[in-house]
Enzyme design. Structure first.
Site, PDB file in Angstrom:
ATOM      1  N   LYS A 117      -7.658   4.135   2.498  1.00 21.97           N
ATOM      2  CA  LYS A 117      -8.062   3.231   3.579  1.00 21.97           C
ATOM      3  C   LYS A 117      -8.405   4.036   4.830  1.00 21.97           C
ATOM      4  O   LYS A 117      -9.392   3.773   5.491  1.00 21.97           O
ATOM      5  CB  LYS A 117      -6.937   2.243   3.886  1.00 21.97           C
ATOM      6  CG  LYS A 117      -7.236   1.363   5.068  1.00 21.97           C
ATOM      7  CD  LYS A 117      -6.179   0.305   5.226  1.00 21.97           C
ATOM      8  CE  LYS A 117      -6.049  -0.160   6.635  1.00 21.97           C
ATOM      9  NZ  LYS A 117      -5.172   0.609   7.485  1.00 21.97           N
ATOM     10  N   GLN A 174      -9.115  10.097   8.013  1.00 23.98           N
ATOM     11  CA  GLN A 174      -7.890  10.908   8.017  1.00 23.98           C
ATOM     12  C   GLN A 174      -7.829  11.779   6.749  1.00 23.98           C
ATOM     13  O   GLN A 174      -7.510  12.964   6.802  1.00 23.98           O
ATOM     14  CB  GLN A 174      -6.671   9.993   8.092  1.00 23.98           C
ATOM     15  CG  GLN A 174      -5.348  10.687   7.829  1.00 23.98           C
ATOM     16  CD  GLN A 174      -4.172   9.784   8.115  1.00 23.98           C
ATOM     17  OE1 GLN A 174      -3.797   9.618   9.263  1.00 23.98           O
ATOM     18  NE2 GLN A 174      -3.578   9.195   7.097  1.00 23.98           N
ATOM     19  N   GLN A 207      -0.179  11.138  18.041  1.00 18.72           N
ATOM     20  CA  GLN A 207      -1.453  10.655  17.485  1.00 18.72           C
ATOM     21  C   GLN A 207      -1.841   9.292  18.052  1.00 18.72           C
ATOM     22  O   GLN A 207      -2.823   8.700  17.625  1.00 18.72           O
ATOM     23  CB  GLN A 207      -1.421  10.635  15.959  1.00 18.72           C
ATOM     24  CG  GLN A 207      -0.533   9.565  15.336  1.00 18.72           C
ATOM     25  CD  GLN A 207      -0.495   9.675  13.820  1.00 18.72           C
ATOM     26  OE1 GLN A 207       0.109  10.578  13.279  1.00 18.72           O
ATOM     27  NE2 GLN A 207      -1.160   8.746  13.125  1.00 18.72           N
ATOM     28  N   VAL A 228      -5.018  -0.883  -0.905  1.00 20.61           N
ATOM     29  CA  VAL A 228      -4.429  -2.109  -1.461  1.00 20.61           C
ATOM     30  C   VAL A 228      -4.742  -3.248  -0.488  1.00 20.61           C
ATOM     31  O   VAL A 228      -4.645  -3.085   0.729  1.00 20.61           O
ATOM     32  CB  VAL A 228      -2.908  -1.951  -1.659  1.00 20.61           C
ATOM     33  CG1 VAL A 228      -2.298  -3.246  -2.179  1.00 20.61           C
ATOM     34  CG2 VAL A 228      -2.625  -0.807  -2.629  1.00 20.61           C
ATOM     35  N   ARG A 286      -0.131  -2.919  10.794  1.00 18.46           N
ATOM     36  CA  ARG A 286      -0.526  -3.648  12.005  1.00 18.46           C
ATOM     37  C   ARG A 286      -0.789  -5.129  11.728  1.00 18.46           C
ATOM     38  O   ARG A 286      -0.832  -5.936  12.657  1.00 18.46           O
ATOM     39  CB  ARG A 286      -1.784  -3.017  12.608  1.00 18.46           C
ATOM     40  CG  ARG A 286      -1.536  -1.623  13.167  1.00 18.46           C
ATOM     41  CD  ARG A 286      -2.741  -1.128  13.950  1.00 18.46           C
ATOM     42  NE  ARG A 286      -2.394   0.006  14.789  1.00 18.46           N
ATOM     43  CZ  ARG A 286      -2.419   1.274  14.388  1.00 18.46           C
ATOM     44  NH1 ARG A 286      -2.797   1.563  13.170  1.00 18.46           N
ATOM     45  NH2 ARG A 286      -2.069   2.238  15.214  1.00 18.46           N
ATOM     46  N   GLY A 327       0.838  -1.209   0.000  1.00 19.43           N
ATOM     47  CA  GLY A 327       0.000   0.000   0.000  1.00 19.43           C
ATOM     48  C   GLY A 327       0.867   1.251   0.000  1.00 19.43           C
ATOM     49  O   GLY A 327       0.618   2.209  -0.747  1.00 19.43           O
ATOM     50  N   HIS A 328       1.890   1.264   0.853  1.00 20.27           N
ATOM     51  CA  HIS A 328       2.802   2.426   0.879  1.00 20.27           C
ATOM     52  C   HIS A 328       3.525   2.576  -0.453  1.00 20.27           C
ATOM     53  O   HIS A 328       3.726   3.689  -0.941  1.00 20.27           O
ATOM     54  CB  HIS A 328       3.855   2.251   1.981  1.00 20.27           C
ATOM     55  CG  HIS A 328       3.310   2.294   3.365  1.00 20.27           C
ATOM     56  ND1 HIS A 328       3.210   1.182   4.167  1.00 20.27           N
ATOM     57  CD2 HIS A 328       2.839   3.328   4.103  1.00 20.27           C
ATOM     58  CE1 HIS A 328       2.705   1.531   5.337  1.00 20.27           C
ATOM     59  NE2 HIS A 328       2.470   2.821   5.325  1.00 20.27           N
TER      60      HIS A 328
HETATM   61  O1  PAF Z   1      -1.434   7.537   7.941  1.00 24.02           O
HETATM   62  C1  PAF Z   1      -0.364   7.628   8.565  1.00 24.02           C
HETATM   63  O2  PAF Z   1       0.558   6.829   8.407  1.00 24.02           O
HETATM   64  C2  PAF Z   1      -0.206   8.750   9.583  1.00 24.02           C
HETATM   65  O3  PAF Z   1      -1.397   9.054  10.217  1.00 24.02           O
HETATM   66  C3  PAF Z   1       0.427  10.025   8.978  1.00 24.02           C
HETATM   67  C4  PAF Z   1      -0.466  10.625   7.899  1.00 24.02           C
HETATM   68  C5  PAF Z   1       1.782   9.695   8.400  1.00 24.02           C
HETATM   69  C6  PAF Z   1       0.604  11.088  10.062  1.00 24.02           C
HETATM   70  O4  PAF Z   1       1.443  10.618  11.068  1.00 24.02           O
END
Ligand code: PAF
Length: 293
Positions: free
Chosen positions: A149, A153, A61, A176, A187, A33-34
């Site tokens: 996903k 956010q 966060q 993905v 995770r 996905g990244h």
């Molecule tokens: O989606 C993430 O991985 C995080 O919430 C982000 C956008 C990098 C902010 O820390």
């Protein structure tokens, strides 16, 4: 590829470059996905632009200390993946270099962030907005790429950009999925084999429920299909308007059926989009794998 571990090191790397920058903000522990976000960033930046990937497990966060401590941090592997994906600059700051011990400014979004993950994880979206704005300012990016996903956010970041006139274009990429439908997540590696085998039920439950007619039926069906598992514990399950993210009693406009489910200490999220007026039939959404909303 250059790597910076502080804001000033990043400034030094970027100071002589006027090429437009595309940022991929991440917390590392890369999965496909990244990589899809990085490839999209590379396309948008083009040969003349540069791709910056931030890798930062943002402490502010996280609402649970155990989740922050357990978050995977395979930095050497992540850097190698960035190199292969054609990333120009990696920004991997320490928490100490990102936050003053007496920091007193936080960015808060007050509507879209209140329900769903925001209700279940108090302070989470304040932490996301604050770090994302800092990353935008530190990198001076013209565009930033996020995954769909984390749809809440994405909506919250878009609202922040709109309301604060932040000159960054937000680009969204499809989720993905694994071959069995489980949304890819850093995770997932923390699931036991038995939990991992059970987890695709989340996607199946959402898809089956989304094909029903009324919100009550949709919610009840998804809840029952997830609750059947002795391993899964629903954190929230909600049907919300796709734009306002507020709960809906009727589907007049596109809606999102979203859930967060705990497997032990591991919290997984997923959602499906339900178009207005015509409940999708099975197979309309999320097929073919691996890409979906
Ligand atoms: O989606 C993430 O991985 C995080 O919430 C982000 C956008 C990098 C902010 O820390």
């Amino acid at each position: 590829m250059k790597v910076a571990d502080t804001g000033s090191a990043l400034r030094e790397i970027l100071k002589n470059s006027s090429a437009p920058r595309v940022l991929v903000p991440t917390m590392g522990a890369f999965h496909p996905g990244h990589l899809s976000l990085m490839h999209r960033a590379r396309e948008i930046a083009g040969p003349g632009g540069s791709v910056v990937v931030s890798i930062f497990v943002n402490p502010i966060q996280f609402d649970r200390a155990a989740d922050l401590a357990a978050y995977p941090r395979p930095m050497a592997r992540d850097l190698a993946a960035c190199e292969i994906a054609g990333v120009d600059v990696v920004f991997a700051p320490t928490a100490e270099s990102m936050y003053f011990p007496d920091r007193s400014v936080t960015i808060t979004e007050n509507l879209l962030s209140r329900g769903l993950c925001g209700a279940a994880r108090p302070g989470h979206f304040d932490g996301v907005c604050t770090v994302v704005l800092k990353l935008f300012l530190l990198t001076g990016c013209a565009a930033a790429v996020f995954g769909k996903k984390d749809f809440q956010q994405l909506a919250v970041v878009r609202r922040m950009v709109r309301d604060l006139n932040v000159p960054v274009e937000i680009v969204a990429c499809p989720t993905v999925r694994e071959a069995d439908g489980l949304a890819m997540s850093s995770r997932n590696t923390r699931l036991t084999p038995v939990q991992r085998a059970d987890a695709p039920r989340i996607r199946r439950a959402l898809l089956a429920a989304a094909a029903l007619d009324t919100p009550a039926e949709i919610i009840a069906s998804a809840r029952a299909a997830i609750d059947t598992s002795p391993l899964a514990r629903i954190d929230y399950l909600a049907l919300v308007d796709a734009e306002t993210l507020q709960p809906v009693a009727e589907i007049h406009r596109p809606a999102i059926l979203a859930t967060a489910v705990f497997y032990g200490e591991v919290r997984l999220i997923d959602h499906v989009t339900i178009p207005a007026g015509q409940p999708p039939r099975k197979g309309d959404i999320g097929s073919p794998l691996p890409l979906g909303s």
